[in-house]
Design an enzyme around this catalytic site. Structure first.
Site, short mmCIF file in Angstrom:
data_model
loop_
_atom_site.label_atom_id
_atom_site.label_comp_id
_atom_site.label_asym_id
_atom_site.label_seq_id
_atom_site.Cartn_x
_atom_site.Cartn_y
_atom_site.Cartn_z
N HIS A 154 0.52 -1.31 -0.26
CA HIS A 154 -0.33 -0.01 -0.04
C HIS A 154 0.86 1.03 0.06
O HIS A 154 0.27 2.77 -0.54
CB HIS A 154 -0.81 -0.43 1.29
CG HIS A 154 -1.82 -1.28 1.15
ND1 HIS A 154 -3.53 -0.78 1.27
CD2 HIS A 154 -1.98 -2.06 1.29
CE1 HIS A 154 -3.96 -1.88 1.02
NE2 HIS A 154 -3.26 -2.85 1.16
N ASP A 362 3.88 9.19 -1.34
CA ASP A 362 2.70 8.90 -1.15
C ASP A 362 2.28 7.16 -2.29
O ASP A 362 2.98 7.28 -3.37
CB ASP A 362 1.63 9.72 -1.24
CG ASP A 362 0.67 9.11 0.23
OD1 ASP A 362 0.99 7.61 0.46
OD2 ASP A 362 -0.23 10.43 0.39
#
Length: 456
Positions: A154, A362
């Site tokens: 993730h 991110d």
């Protein structure tokens, strides 16, 4: 059809944790296959439990275990969050290297594997989630499991040069190569992983996602995670959302709202964002008194020193900017270090003229997609997105910035605040279509199809 077995640090054993996002996607597949979810209970105990807690909810079996204080510190706080997290987010300077912490990390991976392996049956498929369990595939193979094991990361996967700063990089790469299918948030992350294998492990990139390495043939692809698009759009028009919008509207007094929503984490670029807002008022004086920036940043991992330091830094920046530019009836920056309900956030997104999603690095950043789905089609706001967020690969029709270039971010923010309605609508419609077409169900089905599982 075999079962799907999910492994993650935290599970959705509490029904309230199934309200959105990843939990929904995993939960539906687990229910449809009569599957199992294994992970940490969230509790700390004095000693390793003799047996895990096992229970069933809606046909899904949960197998959860407590961690000891020593395990939680070494595996979770130290290695996962003070070694892997900073390195995978390109902050080698913040990494704390200590071999005992890797031993603790490996031991917890092995212990969770020992809870899974005896419960696996022919036809099952395993889906491991995130950086807490990079070694899980190897331990399951050592137990004798030959079935499919999927893994989804993730967070970002760093460039080979950065990954190699991890003292255990070779051990981790070899363990990750025991997974059948590896999923990454972006093409860049996937490329970084494959490049590392090719350059350091004599791997062959066969194309179409297939890689030969360590005598195995594995698959690695980008599977950008989505959101429950339609559900979030409805949340933005809920009574809770309207109440939240009304509350902040009284503070705004007709000013344009610029919004930021992030966990308080050094990867999110919050100091740079605050500086960019300060430069907006420096270089575009016509915005003074007419624009209010609200940053929602609930604290996270408060036991980790770097997060406490970040909180102090943000307090200082907000105070300086408000001291320089604030007036009796105007506070330039509102900085709220607390959490809000997703429906409240949806209401704030809907009335914001611009949203700053400017992480330094991110994996994906779902705030960008939530902001898009919350907009009023007749008067949509503008998304400003970091080129270093995984979402930038999908949401290319928005305004892309380098978060380190704070003056340029200020310029782009001014452009967003003055953008004509027609251009805002045109950009938003393209973004909305992407978010709807590539939602959380699309992500789940795409990954599980490659793993050989019917998504349910």
């Amino acid at each position: 059809m075999g079962r799907l077995i999910a492994i993650s640090n935290r599970t959705a054993a509490d029904a309230s944790a199934r309200a959105g996002g990843l939990a929904v996607a995993v939960w539906e597949s687990l229910k449809s296959t009569g599957g199992m979810w294994v992970g940490w209970s969230g509790n700390i105990s004095d000693e390793v439990p003799a047996e895990p807690e096992v229970f069933t909810d809606e046909g899904v079996e949960f197998v959860v275990t407590d961690l000891t204080e020593q395990e939680h510190d070494g595996y979770y706080l130290q290695y996962a969050n003070r070694v892997i997290w900073p390195i995978f987010h390109y902050r080698v300077d913040l990494a704390h290297f200590a071999n005992p912490d890797f031993s603790a990390y490996a031991a917890v991976n092995a212990r969770i594997s020992s809870l899974v392996a005896p419960r696996l049956k022919d036809g099952d498929s395993v889906w491991v989630h995130d950086y807490h369990f990079l070694l899980m595939g190897d331990y399951l193979r050592q137990s004798g499991w030959k079935g499919p094991i999927g893994f989804f990361l993730h967070i970002p996967f760093p460039s080979p040069e950065v990954f190699r700063t991890l003292p255990e990089h070779d051990t981790i790469a070899r363990a990750m190569s025991q997974f059948s299918v590896l999923g990454f948030q972006s093409k860049t992350d996937r490329s970084n992983f494959v490049r590392y294998l090719v350059e350091n492990c004599d791997a062959t990139d066969e194309g179409d996602g297939w890689i030969s390495v360590f005598g195995r043939r594995i698959r690695a692809n980008a599977y950008p995670i989505g959101i429950e698009a339609d559900s979030f759009a409805k949340a933005a028009m809920s009574e809770v959302a309207n109440t939240a919008a009304s509350r902040i509207g009284r503070f705004l007094g007709g000013r344009n709202l610029v919004l930021g929503v992030d966990r308080m984490d050094y990867s999110k670029g919050l100091p740079q964002r605050f500086e960019a807002v300060g430069k907006l008022f420096d270089h575009f004086p016509q915005t003074r008194g007419k624009v209010s920036f609200t940053q929602i940043a609930p604290p996270s991992r408060s036991k980790v020193e770097e997060y406490r330091d970040l909180r102090t830094q943000l307090d200082g920046l907000a105070g300086r900017i408000n001291g320089d530019y604030g007036d009796l009836d105007w506070i330039p920056i509102r900085y709220l270090a607390r959490s809000y309900d997703r429906r409240e956030l949806a209401g704030l997104y809907r009335i914001a003229r611009a949203c700053l999603v400017t992480p330094l690095r991110d994996g994906m950043n779902l705030v960008a997609k939530e902001f898009v789905m919350a907009q009023d089609p007749d008067d949509p706001g503008v998304l400003i997105l970091s080129e270093f967020a995984g979402a930038a690969e999908q949401l290319s029709d928005t305004l892309i910035v380098n978060p380190h270039d704070t003056y340029r971010v200020a310029e782009v923010l001014y452009k967003a605040l003055t953008m004509p309605l027609e251009e805002r609508q045109e950009r938003w419609e393209k973004l909305r279509q992407t978010v709807v077409d590539q939602d959380i169900s699309w992500w789940r089905e795409k990954f599980l199809r490659d793993l050989g599982v019917e998504a349910g």
